[in-house]
Every structure is written in structure tokens, then in C-alpha cells.
Design an enzyme around this catalytic site. Sequence first.
Site, mmCIF file in Angstrom:
data_model
loop_
_atom_site.group_PDB
_atom_site.id
_atom_site.type_symbol
_atom_site.label_atom_id
_atom_site.label_comp_id
_atom_site.label_asym_id
_atom_site.label_seq_id
_atom_site.Cartn_x
_atom_site.Cartn_y
_atom_site.Cartn_z
ATOM 1 N N HIS A 101 64.333 0.564 78.555
ATOM 2 C CA HIS A 101 65.407 0.552 79.577
ATOM 3 C C HIS A 101 64.976 -0.353 80.765
ATOM 4 O O HIS A 101 63.812 -0.681 81.169
ATOM 5 C CB HIS A 101 65.727 1.734 80.014
ATOM 6 C CG HIS A 101 64.748 2.708 80.689
ATOM 7 N ND1 HIS A 101 64.228 2.366 82.133
ATOM 8 C CD2 HIS A 101 63.780 3.392 80.455
ATOM 9 C CE1 HIS A 101 63.333 3.312 82.340
ATOM 10 N NE2 HIS A 101 62.946 3.806 81.422
ATOM 11 N N ASP A 103 66.800 -0.437 83.775
ATOM 12 C CA ASP A 103 66.761 0.214 85.182
ATOM 13 C C ASP A 103 65.570 0.942 85.712
ATOM 14 O O ASP A 103 64.585 1.446 84.749
ATOM 15 C CB ASP A 103 68.076 1.309 85.189
ATOM 16 C CG ASP A 103 67.772 2.604 84.410
ATOM 17 O OD1 ASP A 103 67.357 2.319 83.199
ATOM 18 O OD2 ASP A 103 67.978 3.602 84.863
ATOM 19 N N GLU A 169 68.852 4.720 82.103
ATOM 20 C CA GLU A 169 67.874 5.827 81.735
ATOM 21 C C GLU A 169 67.343 6.847 82.915
ATOM 22 O O GLU A 169 67.541 7.916 82.744
ATOM 23 C CB GLU A 169 66.783 5.483 80.780
ATOM 24 C CG GLU A 169 65.969 6.389 79.997
ATOM 25 C CD GLU A 169 64.885 7.092 80.917
ATOM 26 O OE1 GLU A 169 64.416 8.300 80.682
ATOM 27 O OE2 GLU A 169 64.568 6.490 82.095
ATOM 28 N N GLU A 170 66.926 6.202 83.909
ATOM 29 C CA GLU A 170 66.560 6.743 85.171
ATOM 30 C C GLU A 170 67.449 7.672 85.774
ATOM 31 O O GLU A 170 67.205 8.716 86.520
ATOM 32 C CB GLU A 170 65.815 5.699 86.197
ATOM 33 C CG GLU A 170 64.530 5.108 85.534
ATOM 34 C CD GLU A 170 63.261 5.875 85.294
ATOM 35 O OE1 GLU A 170 63.451 7.189 85.104
ATOM 36 O OE2 GLU A 170 62.415 5.138 84.982
ATOM 37 N N HIS A 434 57.811 6.445 88.698
ATOM 38 C CA HIS A 434 58.561 7.201 89.548
ATOM 39 C C HIS A 434 57.929 7.386 90.888
ATOM 40 O O HIS A 434 58.694 8.073 91.675
ATOM 41 C CB HIS A 434 58.797 8.591 88.916
ATOM 42 C CG HIS A 434 59.522 8.496 87.674
ATOM 43 N ND1 HIS A 434 60.506 9.755 87.278
ATOM 44 C CD2 HIS A 434 59.902 7.465 86.536
ATOM 45 C CE1 HIS A 434 61.152 9.161 86.069
ATOM 46 N NE2 HIS A 434 60.617 8.081 85.698
#
Length: 464
Positions: A101, A103, A169-170, A434
Site C-alpha cells: 500500500h 498510503d 490501508e492505513e 505508525h
Amino acid sequence: MTSESPRSTAVRDAALSAVPAALADLGALVRIPSVAFPGFDRAEVERSATAVAALARGLGIFDRVDVATAIVPETGEEGMPAVLATRAARNGRPTILLYAHHDVQPVGDESLWESSPFEPTVRGGRLYGRGAADDKAGVMAHIGALRALAEVAGPDFDLGVNLFIEGEEEAGSASFAAFLADNAEALRADVIVVADSGNWDATTPALTVSLRGNARFTMTVRTLEHASHSGMFGGAVPDAMLATVTLLSTLWDETGAVAVAGLTERDAETPAYSEETLRSEAGLPAGVAPIGGGSILSRIWNKPSITVTGIDAPSVRNASNTLSPEVSVVISARVAPGQSAADAYRAIEEHLRAHAPFGAELTFRDVETGNPFLVDTRGEAVAHARAALAEGYGVEPVDIGVGGSIPFIADLVREFPEAEILVTGVEDPHSRAHSPNESLHLDTFRRALVSEALLLDRLDATTR
């Protein structure tokens, strides 16, 4: 540890040569703040998708490369842009679907970053930046591996390749299931590689064979019709903060283990893993004790957990002598493999309603669930992946569980039940995905790219 043919040796050499260009392209992607969360600039996610599509077209191997979206069924809104590239298999070869992904997570408190989050910076053998590890490095591992294979085998190799680079996805993959349904034939594959996990450490590769599921929701606790003076009524009137703190405390026992009836555990052995390693990888200070019981990895891989990840209440700066009428919290639960996320959510909601103190009114909204995942490790593709990882890293891979969740894998299993799913990744335990100062270990990236190129080479020589 290796049994390389002349061609696999050439693929390895080509993959090593591809690393500098892949890192340069990764740096360019990291500079794009492609946060797909509400309130952020969608144009940046679109810019990121365009950049990834250009990288895919530049390979010269795909029959078609598109930037595409799907509609979120619940809202009717357009999802974030994904990149879909397809190449048909030839001469009886299998088709592989490569997922990552583009993003990224929001930055959070930028003051906690040692360098600008969207300016890729190399320090101590690591590349720092938001998305440098999660998951733009996964994107570039795919691109770099395909470059290596095409350089050695030529652009007309036989392996079928579908490339799917998601754009949300996030933010929860809201349109993922719809995207799969809309593009099922274009995405159909015999083997699926999800490059969005991690490794045992910076030098030891891993295949992720189990993932916890997730159940995330917002709960509002209400005890008053309006705010009241804490001096005038405090001591007789329950404020929402008191009720919320009291209620939340019932979710765990005195050791910090989850204490919700109906949540299950998985009984499975785990490798040795010391408390010292936990402290190092998680940033746990010497005076703070771990929580829960059983082996440390069983707590992370095979048992449920519940975390309060957000709270709406008066801030310290805006504090006043007031009884709060309502408080909202975001609760994120991780679900042990073997239990459905829907069942886990119901158990937690029932627990909270049953333990609401003082007759507090509870409301629940924004419920998101994703099921756990267990890999069937008996397939041929798993054997090829293990061999490729051993060759690429020079160390035998280990099977790991992951405490985090990749909910969309359940969608892949439902849509493509015959496909072998391999969950790999470029992260190591110090990547801090994250978190502030997210980073990619450069040697791990190099080994991951080489390993994937070797896997592609193996599959290109395999009859479907």
C-alpha cells in the site's frame, strides 16, 4: 543454505544492483504525504498513486497499468486511488499477485521526529521518514524485484504478474472488498504476496503465519444532560469521566490481561523471546512491568488485547471545575486467531453494557472489524518462499505470528480461496511503524528485495 542455478545467481546479482535505484525511488515516494484519513489532502494520495503507476509502467512488463478506485458500499463515496497492473501468464506458468500500500499513517506530533517526516533521511544504516517502512518500502521491494527478473529473463518471461498497490490501508481499507469484487478477474492469482509485515529481526527473515484480528469502535458514556459545577454537585452526581474510568477498568484484570468473557485464546507454541528483547523493541522502561501472563509472544500473537487509543474529553489546557456530561473513547481490540472479529466485538459490547456504572448511558458507533488469519503452510509456494528467503538473507527464515492485524486478508481469502497467501515484509522490530521516527533498516530492505526476486525467478520456472 543455497542451491542457486546460474540464472538465480544472475537474478541475485541483478537484484543487488537494483537496490540503489529502488531506494532513490523510495525516497521520492516518502516525500509525498499520502495520508488517506479524513481531513487530509486527497490530492496527495492521488499524486502518490500516479507516481507508483509510473514506476509500474516503467518496468515495461505489464499488459495494462491503471489507477483505479471503488465505491465504499456503506457511504456511496469514492474510495482512495489504487494502482492495478496486470500481466497474463504464459506457457502454463502461475500468476502471482503482489500487494502493498502507498498510503501512510498521519505524522502525529511532529516535534517528536528527529528529522522531517516527509524528507527521507539516512542515519545509522536506516532510512527515516513516514512510510519509509510501512509500506512504501513494500512497494519498492516489488518494483525492484520485478526489475531484476526482467533484466535477467527479459520482458517476455512467462510468469503472470498482477500488481495491486492499495491507497487506503492505513485508513481502514473501506473500499477494499468492493475493489476486489470489481476487479476479481484482473486480480486473480495462484499465489498472493502481501508485503506488509515484518521480520524476526534485522538479519533473520520471517514468514507471517498468523495474524490477530481487530475490532475497533467508539463508545460514548453519558451521565448528565448538561455540564454542572463540580463544587456544587460533585460527590453526589456521577460525571462522565468517573463513569468512563470506572467502566474501562473492568476490561482488564490486576495483571493487565483482558478480562472479558467470550474472548478466546489460541493454544500454540511460540519461540523463545526474552523480557529484555521486549523492552528493547517496544521501548519499555526498566521500571515498567510487562502485562498479562504466559509466554510473552503468546500474549502478543495468540491472546486478545484491548487498548484505548483515543479520548474526547476536556483537555488539560481547557480544564475547569465542571462535571463532564459525556466522554467518548476509541477502543481497539485485537482478536486471537480462531475467533471471528464480530463475535469478539459482541462480547466486548455486552461486557461494557453489563458493567456500566451508575446507570451510565452507553452508545456505540463507527464499528470496524477484521478477522484473524492463519496461513496453511503446506503449499508449494510457501516452500519456494522459504527457500528464497534463506538464499536472500543467508539465514533460514522463521515462522512468526503478528499481534497487529491486516483485516483485508480475510477479503482476499474469501475472493480467492484457492490462492496461496504469503505474508512477508521489509520491517524489523525497530522500524516503529505508525510512530514518530519510523524507519527502514537498509540492509533488511536489500535482503528482502533480493529474496523476492529469487521467489519470482523460482515461480517463473514452475508449472501451474
